[in-house]
Design a protein around this motif. Structure first.
Motif, PDB file in Angstrom:
ATOM      1  N   THR A  13      -3.912 -45.637   0.970  1.00 48.82           N
ATOM      2  CA  THR A  13      -2.843 -46.371   0.388  1.00 48.82           C
ATOM      3  C   THR A  13      -2.905 -46.489  -1.318  1.00 48.82           C
ATOM      4  O   THR A  13      -2.219 -46.883  -1.960  1.00 48.82           O
ATOM      5  CB  THR A  13      -2.548 -47.797   0.681  1.00 48.82           C
ATOM      6  N   VAL A  14      -4.271 -46.205  -1.902  1.00 46.68           N
ATOM      7  CA  VAL A  14      -4.487 -46.470  -3.121  1.00 46.68           C
ATOM      8  C   VAL A  14      -4.840 -45.336  -4.024  1.00 46.68           C
ATOM      9  O   VAL A  14      -5.423 -44.408  -3.432  1.00 46.68           O
ATOM     10  CB  VAL A  14      -5.753 -47.550  -3.212  1.00 46.68           C
ATOM     11  N   GLY A  15      -4.140 -44.879  -4.967  1.00 53.58           N
ATOM     12  CA  GLY A  15      -4.345 -43.630  -5.723  1.00 53.58           C
ATOM     13  C   GLY A  15      -5.585 -43.604  -6.654  1.00 53.58           C
ATOM     14  O   GLY A  15      -6.193 -44.783  -6.782  1.00 53.58           O
ATOM     15  N   VAL A  16      -5.940 -42.636  -7.436  1.00 50.77           N
ATOM     16  CA  VAL A  16      -7.054 -42.452  -8.032  1.00 50.77           C
ATOM     17  C   VAL A  16      -6.991 -43.596  -9.368  1.00 50.77           C
ATOM     18  O   VAL A  16      -7.843 -44.082  -9.609  1.00 50.77           O
ATOM     19  CB  VAL A  16      -7.173 -41.008  -8.799  1.00 50.77           C
ATOM     20  N   ASP A  17      -5.559 -43.413  -9.876  1.00 48.51           N
ATOM     21  CA  ASP A  17      -5.635 -44.409 -11.028  1.00 48.51           C
ATOM     22  C   ASP A  17      -5.885 -45.988 -10.601  1.00 48.51           C
ATOM     23  O   ASP A  17      -6.226 -46.661 -11.394  1.00 48.51           O
ATOM     24  CB  ASP A  17      -4.070 -44.458 -11.486  1.00 48.51           C
ATOM     25  N   GLY A  18      -5.483 -46.092  -9.483  1.00 51.41           N
ATOM     26  CA  GLY A  18      -5.427 -47.812  -9.071  1.00 51.41           C
ATOM     27  C   GLY A  18      -6.984 -47.884  -8.582  1.00 51.41           C
ATOM     28  O   GLY A  18      -7.612 -48.989  -9.149  1.00 51.41           O
TER      29      GLY A  18
ATOM     30  N   GLY B 287      -7.526 -43.278 -15.042  1.00 45.99           N
ATOM     31  CA  GLY B 287      -7.900 -42.294 -13.895  1.00 45.99           C
ATOM     32  C   GLY B 287      -8.595 -41.060 -14.291  1.00 45.99           C
ATOM     33  O   GLY B 287      -8.971 -40.425 -13.472  1.00 45.99           O
ATOM     34  N   GLY B 288      -8.377 -40.588 -15.565  1.00 46.77           N
ATOM     35  CA  GLY B 288      -9.072 -39.156 -15.709  1.00 46.77           C
ATOM     36  C   GLY B 288     -10.556 -39.176 -15.920  1.00 46.77           C
ATOM     37  O   GLY B 288     -10.942 -38.156 -15.508  1.00 46.77           O
ATOM     38  N   ALA B 289     -11.013 -40.373 -15.904  1.00 41.84           N
ATOM     39  CA  ALA B 289     -12.675 -40.603 -15.546  1.00 41.84           C
ATOM     40  C   ALA B 289     -13.140 -40.260 -14.331  1.00 41.84           C
ATOM     41  O   ALA B 289     -14.170 -40.005 -14.096  1.00 41.84           O
ATOM     42  CB  ALA B 289     -13.092 -41.931 -16.329  1.00 41.84           C
ATOM     43  N   PHE B 290     -12.281 -40.360 -13.572  1.00 45.04           N
ATOM     44  CA  PHE B 290     -12.690 -40.251 -11.947  1.00 45.04           C
ATOM     45  C   PHE B 290     -13.198 -38.875 -11.805  1.00 45.04           C
ATOM     46  O   PHE B 290     -14.348 -38.983 -11.061  1.00 45.04           O
ATOM     47  CB  PHE B 290     -11.346 -40.282 -11.090  1.00 45.04           C
ATOM     48  N   TYR B 291     -12.692 -37.931 -12.326  1.00 47.19           N
ATOM     49  CA  TYR B 291     -13.099 -36.506 -12.045  1.00 47.19           C
ATOM     50  C   TYR B 291     -14.442 -36.114 -12.744  1.00 47.19           C
ATOM     51  O   TYR B 291     -15.217 -35.179 -12.445  1.00 47.19           O
ATOM     52  CB  TYR B 291     -12.179 -35.389 -12.550  1.00 47.19           C
ATOM     53  N   SER B 292     -15.070 -37.103 -13.457  1.00 46.18           N
ATOM     54  CA  SER B 292     -16.356 -36.786 -14.046  1.00 46.18           C
ATOM     55  C   SER B 292     -17.600 -37.350 -13.145  1.00 46.18           C
ATOM     56  O   SER B 292     -18.683 -37.119 -13.111  1.00 46.18           O
ATOM     57  CB  SER B 292     -16.525 -37.397 -15.333  1.00 46.18           C
ATOM     58  N   HIS B 293     -17.044 -38.071 -11.853  1.00 42.23           N
ATOM     59  CA  HIS B 293     -17.602 -38.663 -10.973  1.00 42.23           C
ATOM     60  C   HIS B 293     -17.572 -37.831  -9.528  1.00 42.23           C
ATOM     61  O   HIS B 293     -18.497 -37.750  -8.672  1.00 42.23           O
ATOM     62  CB  HIS B 293     -17.502 -40.020 -10.791  1.00 42.23           C
ATOM     63  N   PHE B 294     -16.481 -37.634  -9.097  1.00 43.42           N
ATOM     64  CA  PHE B 294     -15.785 -36.989  -7.921  1.00 43.42           C
ATOM     65  C   PHE B 294     -14.955 -35.868  -8.165  1.00 43.42           C
ATOM     66  O   PHE B 294     -13.934 -35.853  -8.956  1.00 43.42           O
ATOM     67  CB  PHE B 294     -15.400 -37.973  -6.869  1.00 43.42           C
ATOM     68  N   SER B 295     -15.108 -34.896  -7.280  1.00 47.32           N
ATOM     69  CA  SER B 295     -14.078 -33.673  -7.527  1.00 47.32           C
ATOM     70  C   SER B 295     -12.702 -33.749  -7.033  1.00 47.32           C
ATOM     71  O   SER B 295     -11.872 -33.273  -7.407  1.00 47.32           O
ATOM     72  CB  SER B 295     -14.795 -32.249  -7.070  1.00 47.32           C
ATOM     73  N   SER B 296     -12.553 -34.812  -6.141  1.00 45.54           N
ATOM     74  CA  SER B 296     -11.514 -34.906  -5.175  1.00 45.54           C
ATOM     75  C   SER B 296     -11.435 -36.420  -4.888  1.00 45.54           C
ATOM     76  O   SER B 296     -12.765 -36.880  -4.669  1.00 45.54           O
ATOM     77  CB  SER B 296     -11.311 -33.912  -4.308  1.00 45.54           C
TER      78      SER B 296
END
Length: 189
Positions: free
Chosen positions: A30-35, A44-53
């Motif tokens: 139910t929750v997106g990457v930005d959330g 949200g863009g910082a997410f991909y420096s920690h996980f690929s997906s």
């Protein structure tokens, strides 16, 4: 500005912790990457420096949560009937029922784990089997350990589906009492 490796690891841990709480409380899908990132104060863009997906994050949450469950519920070598009974009492109570975000991931994320990719399901299987094996050593029975594990998770799922606290308590207490009745009278180890 470059961040240190320890800062990146701390951010990853905050993201894992926050995402696990969110997933257990509201569901992971139910929750997106930005959330998820907003919850820890990052874009949200910082997410991909920690996980690929997002799937990789879910796999990490499952591993983290189930390893913690194993730690709490039984793999420290000090397993005994008394300790198992204490775990059951803690697991099958209203505080656990009312706080899914701080409790076991199996009742809250089980359905999502069952729909996840094979890698996540394999990871979950490994941790669940380790817990079952720990209980089987204490109980002297593989099938009784599977039965109790399933009853605990199922009782919490059923109780959370109900609205009335009195009926929820009845489900938890009945489940606890029936499970304790199945336990061997002394430690098997």
């Amino acid at each position: 500005m470059r961040y240190s490796a320890s800062h990146k690891q701390e951010t990853r841990e905050r993201l894992l912790q926050s995402s696990a709480v969110s997933a257990k409380k509201e569901g992971f899908s139910t929750v997106g990457v930005d959330g998820l990132m907003k919850a820890i104060g990052l874009s949200g863009g910082a997410f991909y420096s920690h996980f690929s997906s997002k799937d990789e994050l879910f796999g990490s949450i499952v591993e983290r949560e189930l390893s913690q469950s194993l730690e709490r519920l039984g793999a420290d070598g000090e397993q005994s009937r008394m300790r198992l009974e204490r775990c059951l009492k803690h697991y099958l109570n209203m505080a656990h029922l009312e706080s899914p975000e701080t409790g076991c991931a199996l009742p809250t994320l089980g359905a999502e784990i069952s729909r996840a990719d094979e890698g996540v399901r394999q990871q979950a299987e490994e941790w669940i089997c380790r817990l079952q094996q720990s209980w089987a050593r204490t109980l002297g029975s593989d099938s009784l350990a599977w039965s109790i594990l399933s009853q605990c998770v199922g009782a919490l799922v059923v109780a959370r589906m109900l609205v009335s606290p009195d009926i929820q308590r009845q489900v938890l207490k009945s489940s606890h009492d029936e499970i304790v009745r199945q336990l061997p009278t002394q430690d098997v180890q």
